[in-house]
Write a protein that holds these residues in place. Structure first.
Motif, mmCIF file in Angstrom:
data_model
loop_
_atom_site.group_PDB
_atom_site.id
_atom_site.type_symbol
_atom_site.label_atom_id
_atom_site.label_comp_id
_atom_site.label_asym_id
_atom_site.label_seq_id
_atom_site.Cartn_x
_atom_site.Cartn_y
_atom_site.Cartn_z
ATOM 1 N N ARG A 153 -38.156 -8.792 11.431
ATOM 2 C CA ARG A 153 -37.822 -9.935 12.297
ATOM 3 C C ARG A 153 -37.571 -9.482 13.733
ATOM 4 O O ARG A 153 -38.070 -10.100 14.688
ATOM 5 N N ALA A 154 -36.795 -8.404 13.900
ATOM 6 C CA ALA A 154 -36.468 -7.938 15.245
ATOM 7 C C ALA A 154 -37.711 -7.422 15.971
ATOM 8 O O ALA A 154 -37.903 -7.696 17.171
ATOM 9 N N SER A 155 -38.584 -6.689 15.272
ATOM 10 C CA SER A 155 -39.803 -6.170 15.893
ATOM 11 C C SER A 155 -40.722 -7.300 16.325
ATOM 12 O O SER A 155 -41.298 -7.286 17.431
ATOM 13 N N ASP B 9 -35.954 2.263 11.076
ATOM 14 C CA ASP B 9 -37.359 2.470 10.727
ATOM 15 C C ASP B 9 -38.090 2.939 11.981
ATOM 16 O O ASP B 9 -38.434 2.144 12.861
ATOM 17 N N LYS B 10 -38.302 4.243 12.078
ATOM 18 C CA LYS B 10 -38.873 4.839 13.284
ATOM 19 C C LYS B 10 -40.297 4.391 13.528
ATOM 20 O O LYS B 10 -40.758 4.306 14.682
ATOM 21 N N SER B 11 -41.038 4.066 12.484
ATOM 22 C CA SER B 11 -42.448 3.692 12.641
ATOM 23 C C SER B 11 -42.622 2.368 13.384
ATOM 24 O O SER B 11 -43.689 2.106 13.946
ATOM 25 N N CYS B 12 -41.595 1.537 13.421
ATOM 26 C CA CYS B 12 -41.692 0.245 14.104
ATOM 27 C C CYS B 12 -41.678 0.395 15.625
ATOM 28 O O CYS B 12 -41.972 -0.571 16.348
ATOM 29 N N MET B 13 -41.314 1.590 16.124
ATOM 30 C CA MET B 13 -41.232 1.767 17.569
ATOM 31 C C MET B 13 -42.609 1.854 18.210
ATOM 32 O O MET B 13 -42.767 1.530 19.394
ATOM 33 N N ILE B 14 -43.625 2.262 17.482
ATOM 34 C CA ILE B 14 -44.958 2.443 18.071
ATOM 35 C C ILE B 14 -45.533 1.130 18.595
ATOM 36 O O ILE B 14 -45.923 1.033 19.769
ATOM 37 N N CYS C 118 -47.413 7.162 26.323
ATOM 38 C CA CYS C 118 -46.918 5.828 26.700
ATOM 39 C C CYS C 118 -46.918 5.652 28.216
ATOM 40 O O CYS C 118 -47.241 4.567 28.729
ATOM 41 N N LEU C 119 -46.551 6.716 28.949
ATOM 42 C CA LEU C 119 -46.547 6.625 30.407
ATOM 43 C C LEU C 119 -47.955 6.419 30.944
ATOM 44 O O LEU C 119 -48.164 5.667 31.912
ATOM 45 N N GLN C 120 -48.929 7.080 30.339
ATOM 46 C CA GLN C 120 -50.315 6.879 30.772
ATOM 47 C C GLN C 120 -50.756 5.439 30.532
ATOM 48 O O GLN C 120 -51.428 4.828 31.365
#
Length: 876
Positions: free
Chosen positions: A390-392, A445-450, A577-579
């Motif tokens: 839900r948050a993602s 859940d670290k995978s949701c950050m991508i 991510c910066l690129q």
């Protein structure tokens, strides 16, 4: 026999004065000179050089304090003026040993051991007297004070106390006085030496000594010889044994009474032993009963404590397994509006802690396999997945919506006639509301950050690219700079002068850099921290950059979960991510650089300095993409400026070389104009300009040499005029620019060489016979002596006079011809005076050399002297 120092009253008074100077009022009983050492006696009985004795004075003093008398041993030393002054003081009550040193064969050295010395590891000092008499007197005085005032004497090692007592008796007179006390009159023995030193209460009293002598005399008088004495002792032994047997027989009745009492006592003991056995059995049974009772009580107490502990553990476990209803509502269906974020964060905190507490590593092993624990762990994981999904989903929609609202507002972008600085403060404040939520999403859940990072970077990239495009376009449209006609090296001299410039294109580039580079650095730092990258987010900017940077973005420490550290894997993901965040913005910078180069190629110098200054200030790892952008800009500016320099060099190279050059070539004054203008554009590093100077001037000098070779007859004239013009045009700049100073000196050397060649040519043309004759003489001198040369063909005195007459006849006309020859083909009239002075000086030097040579070969011939020749030249 020398007088003892103990009898020296002056010494005694000196000691009293020294002690009184320290504020003490002790009475000096005895004072003697001694030598102080540290145990350095060798085999020969002499002190070694390392332990040389030091002169000292030992004073035995007493002090009355109430009813008690205290004894002291004071050590005094001689000051520089020969006055005695106290060095150390020892209390005699602490003296526990007197030892005579055995290594000293004279027996005059002794040690005094005190039991209160702080450092027992350091050997006590050794005192050496002049003779044994002085030693005995001092030690007897100390022993008498110990016996009189302390009631005991210290341990004596290395000498016999009896011998000391005998010596004291032999060397003193005895005076018996009556002292009355409560038990009656008592005799007191006082020993008085001839030196008036009094020693009271000897080690053995007079009465004791008389009894010992009487006993010894009795035995001595009874002993005639050994056998008689042995027979006497045997008879006395038999008598004593008989007396003992008789005494035993007289006490028989007493012995019977004692035996009878012992028998009665043994009967009582047997009865008591029987009673004690009975009591022991009863006590053993009682002890076993008590142990049984205690064991049952311990079991009951252990069971009670275990029940209490079990209840506590179950309460704690139930607390871990129970989900508060308010948190469950927020996690399963709560809103993510800003007003509800506090409740959502609290729910996330509880869920993170709850999942962590139910992990096998944090839970007691006995609870890991419980069904309730396994079910609750699965329920918590499901709750976590639901909340993270839900948050993602909310944040993936929130970031594009936030950016779209800013893109739709034209007030956020530059418009015609108005430059708008990008302001992302409001956007960042809104994003900070969800910073803690992002940290919880990463921890859950670290995978949701991508996908979240991609959504944020893609949205913000659209905003930044439009801001940079609008800002760059407005900078070019609003710039007042007109196209500059930069002075190059084609066309007639005096053309291609720079047009008036109201505003440099480099200023527009500087504004672009000043506004957007700090913005990109801040956005990089914000991205690294906001999207929970485990890298350092501290950015360093050059202190001299004239920019109004946006506020440094750092999230509150209280909202951080864990500590950040430079993780190489995280840094690689961050750079990707910066690129994605900043990709495409470089095109607007490139367009501005190309526009500035077209208007004024020299603006590349200023743009290069600005870029280099910002590049040196970017050292943070999170701004790696910004550093790459600056590197690319610096490379592009360098390439454009190199193209300009190559074009200038090409125009110099294609200069017409097949036509005879008259005067100064046009590109020399134009280079001075170009160099002066390039110096105005320098803003920081000089490397770019110095490289351009090196390349252009090198080509200029090479082409100048080739132009001069077109007409060999006038090579030196062309070179000296052009090198002189180069020096004249760059004189002021060479004083402040080291690179130009190097080429200035190079041109000066080439000018001097060209002048020297041209002058020598002119001189040899007009005085050819004179110097050919001198050269012939020099060649002949290699093989023969000077006296033989006049006899050679063509070298006689007659030939010499003919040559001299033909060379120096009409000298004024010849010299005027030399001047006209120098003046001919010279376009720079200002160089002629200096050139003529050099010509006269060179001619006089050569003429002086000629005269020295002639004086060796024809010493009697009369020739015009150097001074006369100098006067002739000066008059013309």
């Amino acid at each position: 026999m020398a007088r003892s120092s103990a009898d020296d009253m002056e010494l005694k008074r000196g000691c009293e004065a020294g002690i009184l100077a320290k504020g003490d009022r002790d009475k000096v009983v005895m004072a003697m000179r001694v030598a102080k050492g540290r145990g350095g006696w060798g085999k020969a009985g002499k002190l070694t050089s390392r332990h040389m004795a030091k002169p000292r004075v030992l004073a035995i003093t007493t002090k009355q304090k109430g009813q008690k008398t205290k004894g002291f041993m004071r050590v005094l030393k001689y000051s520089n003026g020969g006055v005695l002054e106290p060095a150390k003081v020892y209390k005699i009550k602490h003296l526990h040993k007197i030892e005579v040193v055995q290594n000293d064969p004279s027996g005059c050295t002794f040690l005094l051991g005190f039991d209160n010395l702080r450092s027992q590891s350091v050997a006590p000092p050794q005192w050496t007297m002049r003779n044994k008499e002085d030693r005995n007197r001092l030690l007897m005085c100390i022993l008498n004070i110990c016996k009189e005032h302390l009631g005991s004497i210290p341990k004596v090692v290395g000498m016999d106390v009896v011998e000391m007592a005998i010596w004291a008796k032999e060397n003193t007179t005895t005076k018996v006085t009556q002292v009355t006390n409560k038990d009656g009159p008592v005799e007191s023995v006082v020993l008085e030496a001839e030196s008036n030193v009094t020693v009271e209460k000897d080690l053995v009293s007079q009465a004791e000594e008389e009894d010992i002598e009487a006993l010894l005399n009795n035995y001595v008088m009874a002993i005639g010889e050994a056998e008689a004495f042995s027979e006497r002792m045997k008879r006395e032994l038999v008598a004593l044994e008989s007396a003992n047997v008789y005494a035993l027989m007289e006490t028989e009745s007493v012995v019977e009474e004692v035996l009878q009492g012992l028998e009665i006592a043994s009967i009582c003991v047997e009865d008591m032993d029987e009673w004690l056995g009975i009591f022991n059995i009863k006590l053993r049974h009682m002890r076993e009963d008590i142990q049984s009772i205690e064991w049952r009580n311990n079991r009951l107490e252990l069971q009670s404590d275990s029940n209490v502990a079990l209840i506590d553990e179950l309460d704690k476990l139930l607390e871990l397994l129970q989900i508060p209803p308010e948190y469950e509502a927020s996690l399963t269906g709560g809103s993510f509006d800003e007003g509800n974020m506090i409740k959502n964060i609290e729910a996330c905190d509880w869920l993170t802690i709850a999942i962590k507490n139910l992990e096998a590593s944090n839970l007691d092993p006995i609870y890991v396999k419980l069904r309730a624990v396994r079910e609750k762990r699965a329920e918590f994981v499901l709750l976590k997945c639901t909340f993270v999904r839900r948050a993602s989903e909310f944040l993936r929609n929130y970031f594009p919506g936030l950016i779209d609202s800013m893109l739709n507002d034209k007030a956020n972008f530059s418009q015609r006639g108005h430059l708008q600085r990008p302001d992302h403060a409001d956007m960042r404040n809104k994003c900070r509301t969800y910073a803690r939520l992002l940290q919880h999403i990463k921890s859950l859940d670290k995978s949701c950050m991508i996908p979240l990072r991609k959504a944020y970077c893609h949205s913000l990239n659209l905003l930044i690219r439009r801001e940079s495009r609008e800002f760059s376009n407005e900078l070019r449209n609003s710039s007042k700079a007109s196209k500059s006609s930069t002075p190059l090296f084609e066309g007639p001299a005096g053309a291609n002068q720079p047009a008036s410039i109201t505003d440099s294109p480099a200023d527009a580039y500087s504004k672009m850099i000043t506004v957007f580079i700090p913005l990109l650095v801040d956005e990089s730092s914000f991205l690294a921290h906001f999207m929970c990258f485990e890298v350092s987010t501290v950015s360093q900017s050059d202190a001299n950059v004239e920019a109004t940077t946006t506020s440094s973005v750092t999230l509150e420490a209280s909202s951080s979960i864990g500590k950040t550290s430079n993780n190489p894997a995280e840094l690689g993901v961050l750079n990707e991510c910066l690129q994605e965040l900043l990709d495409g913005i470089q095109e607007d910078f490139y367009a501005l650089v190309d526009w500035a180069f077209k208007l004024d190629p020299l603006s590349c110098i200023s743009m290069h300095g600005i870029t280099d200054r910002y590049l040196s200030g970017q050292k943070a790892e999170v701004s790696g993409y910004v550093q790459l952008l600056l590197d690319d800009l610096e490379t592009r500016i360098t390439i454009l400026f190199s193209r300009f320099v190559d074009d200038a060099c090409y125009q110099i190279e294609k200069y017409e070389r097949n036509v005879r050059q008259i005067g100064v070539v046009p590109y020399i004054p134009r280079f001075s104009q170009l160099a002066a203008r390039m110096e105005q554009y320098i803003n920081g590093s000089r490397d770019l300009v110095d490289q351009a100077y090196t390349k252009i001037v090198t080509i200029m000098f090479v082409i100048l040499e080739k132009i001069a070779q077109v007409e060999p007859k006038y090579v030196d004239i062309v070179l000296l005029e052009n090198y002189a013009a180069f020096q004249h045009s760059l004189y002021d700049l060479a004083n402040v620019v080291p690179t130009l100073a190097k080429y200035y000196h190079q041109a000066s050397e080439a000018y001097e060489q060209a002048c020297s060649r041209h002058i020598n040519l002119v001189i040899y043309i007009h005085f050819e016979k004179l110097f050919q004759f001198a050269r012939r003489i020099e060649e002949l001198m290699y093989n023969m002596s000077p006296e033989e040369i006049p006899f050679q063909v063509g070298m006689s005195k007659v030939d010499f006079r003919k040559m001299l007459k033909s060379s120096l006849a009409g000298l004024d006309k010849t010299i005027n011809a030399m001047y006209r020859k120098l003046q001919k083909n010279m376009t720079a009239e200002e160089l002629l005076p200096s050139l003529w002075e050099k010509c006269k000086k060179e001619f006089l030097d050569k003429y002086a050399t000629f005269l020295k040579l002639i004086s060796k070969i024809y010493p009697d011939e009369k020739v015009t002297s150097v001074n006369e020749m100098r006067d002739i030249l000066a008059s013309l």
